[in-house]
Design a protein around this motif. Sequence first.
Motif, PDB file in Angstrom:
ATOM      1  N   ARG A   1       1.227  -1.504  -0.233  1.00  0.00           N
ATOM      2  CA  ARG A   1       0.089   0.046  -0.034  1.00  0.00           C
ATOM      3  C   ARG A   1       1.003   1.231  -0.263  1.00  0.00           C
ATOM      4  O   ARG A   1       0.300   2.413  -0.528  1.00  0.00           O
ATOM      5  CB  ARG A   1      -0.991   0.883   1.542  1.00  0.00           C
ATOM      6  N   ALA A   2       2.477   1.337   1.162  1.00  0.00           N
ATOM      7  CA  ALA A   2       2.783   2.623   0.506  1.00  0.00           C
ATOM      8  C   ALA A   2       3.831   2.420  -0.631  1.00  0.00           C
ATOM      9  O   ALA A   2       3.748   3.761  -0.633  1.00  0.00           O
ATOM     10  CB  ALA A   2       4.075   1.661   1.621  1.00  0.00           C
TER      11      ALA A   2
ATOM     12  N   GLN B   1       1.996   2.143  -3.061  1.00  0.00           N
ATOM     13  CA  GLN B   1       1.158   1.838  -4.093  1.00  0.00           C
ATOM     14  C   GLN B   1       0.723   3.768  -3.734  1.00  0.00           C
ATOM     15  O   GLN B   1       1.279   4.499  -4.817  1.00  0.00           O
ATOM     16  CB  GLN B   1      -0.177   1.583  -4.331  1.00  0.00           C
ATOM     17  N   GLN B   2       0.982   4.110  -2.998  1.00  0.00           N
ATOM     18  CA  GLN B   2       1.082   5.857  -2.381  1.00  0.00           C
ATOM     19  C   GLN B   2       1.496   6.692  -2.922  1.00  0.00           C
ATOM     20  O   GLN B   2       0.883   7.260  -3.477  1.00  0.00           O
ATOM     21  CB  GLN B   2       0.191   5.619  -0.619  1.00  0.00           C
TER      22      GLN B   2
ATOM     23  N   LEU C   1       1.791   7.032  -6.339  1.00  0.00           N
ATOM     24  CA  LEU C   1       0.576   8.092  -7.404  1.00  0.00           C
ATOM     25  C   LEU C   1       0.703   8.983  -6.450  1.00  0.00           C
ATOM     26  O   LEU C   1       0.967  10.416  -7.536  1.00  0.00           O
ATOM     27  CB  LEU C   1      -0.436   7.224  -6.145  1.00  0.00           C
ATOM     28  N   ALA C   2       1.621   9.127  -5.431  1.00  0.00           N
ATOM     29  CA  ALA C   2       2.214  11.074  -5.618  1.00  0.00           C
ATOM     30  C   ALA C   2       2.860  11.001  -6.233  1.00  0.00           C
ATOM     31  O   ALA C   2       3.031  12.715  -6.818  1.00  0.00           O
ATOM     32  CB  ALA C   2       2.981  10.253  -4.322  1.00  0.00           C
TER      33      ALA C   2
END
Length: 450
Positions: free
Chosen positions: A209-210, A212-213, A216-217
């Motif tokens: 998840r980290a 992916q974030q 995305l950022a």
Amino acid sequence: MIQSFAPGEVTPEQAMQIGEELCDRYLKGDYQYVIAVHHDKSHLHCHVIFNNTNLYNGLSFTTEHNQGRKSERAWAELREISDEICAEHGISVIEPIGKGVSHYENEMKKEGESWKDKLRNMLREIIPYSRSFEDFLKNCTDSGIEYVYTPQNKVKLKFKLSGDGQQRFTRADTLGDEFEPSAITETIETAQKKAAAEEAMEKFLAARRARQQAELALLNRTSAKPAEPTPTPTTTTKPTVAEPTAPKPIESKAPEKKEDPWKAIRGMGRADEIIADLESGGVMSFSELSGFFFNTPHDDDHTTELADLRKKFTAIDTLIEKMKHRDELEPVYKEYQGKSGWSQSRFKKKNAATIEDYEQTVKHIREHIKKYAVDGKPPTMLDLLEKSNKLKSKWNRLNVEHTAFLTKRETAKKYTRQVRQYINEQQMKREREKYRQKELTQQRKKDTLE
């Protein structure tokens, strides 16, 4: 001893006959006996008294037949012989319904206040939350359960509820096999492994998840329009003479667009929903998804390796258990070897099962321990335990990756057919368009020639 019959099943004569058969088989003609058939109750029953001294060798019945373990003593056979005779005569036999309980405990159980049930329930709550067997014992004390743990004895563990009506300690095996020290340890280890696997999986998912974030950022930053530079006018010490210099134009580059990992299926129906589900299952791109279309080998698929590791550490664990079992039986076998002649034969007869078990266990150890030799010497139990733990550690590490792979595969499997169908349709569509363009080109050439 007393032999009873169900009401109306036998006559006094039949009861006497069955009683005589029981004594003949049980006492084997070596002991005198007296039988009395009573009918003072609603059911007929035989009272039997026999002489404890053997008619032929002068030895007592206790000395000859009532030694060793309870299960091996002669009186343990009495019920079995009686049941056989009754079955032969077509008389009903009482089926055992489990281990009996005291009158007091039975009454408490009827009222829902059995201390054994209460003890079982408390232990079942404590075991899963203990980190080790020692921690389990500490938790027992904290929960108001007294215990006696003597691993060197035959009865290794006893429990007692503090101040709750229980007068004496009760053995763990009377509560159930699940409360034996070995079973408790196994349950705790299983729970710890499960917790470790869940924790590892949670860390893996959190890291994903980290990632992916972060991606995305980064995508948001690169897609944002850069701010126009503000020209800074230059001045001189003589403002009335010097002219302000024009700012140099700064070239601004368009942000590089990150390629969409799902570009190939963005046009598919319910694409956003399907992609979201795939990513939640760990499949992060169409390229990764397509790897599951034709069972392509995957780096995280450790099926064969895990099976091989399990086979190895299971064999070692079995060998360790055999060595422990050998150590438990060894005192009896040494005592057997220390005897000779008639004394040894008599000892072997009484302990035949233990002696045979020891010899078979030693044979198994000799056959399987050679492959684990350390510097040409047989390994100790500690050496084997260390090797087993290393294999289990590797198995746990690979199992985390394999579990994640299985999750990906199962998630991909849900959409494989649908996605492949869409990809094939798109391919056919492109082929048809290509063919149409080719036809148009040929037609234009023909028109030009005409």
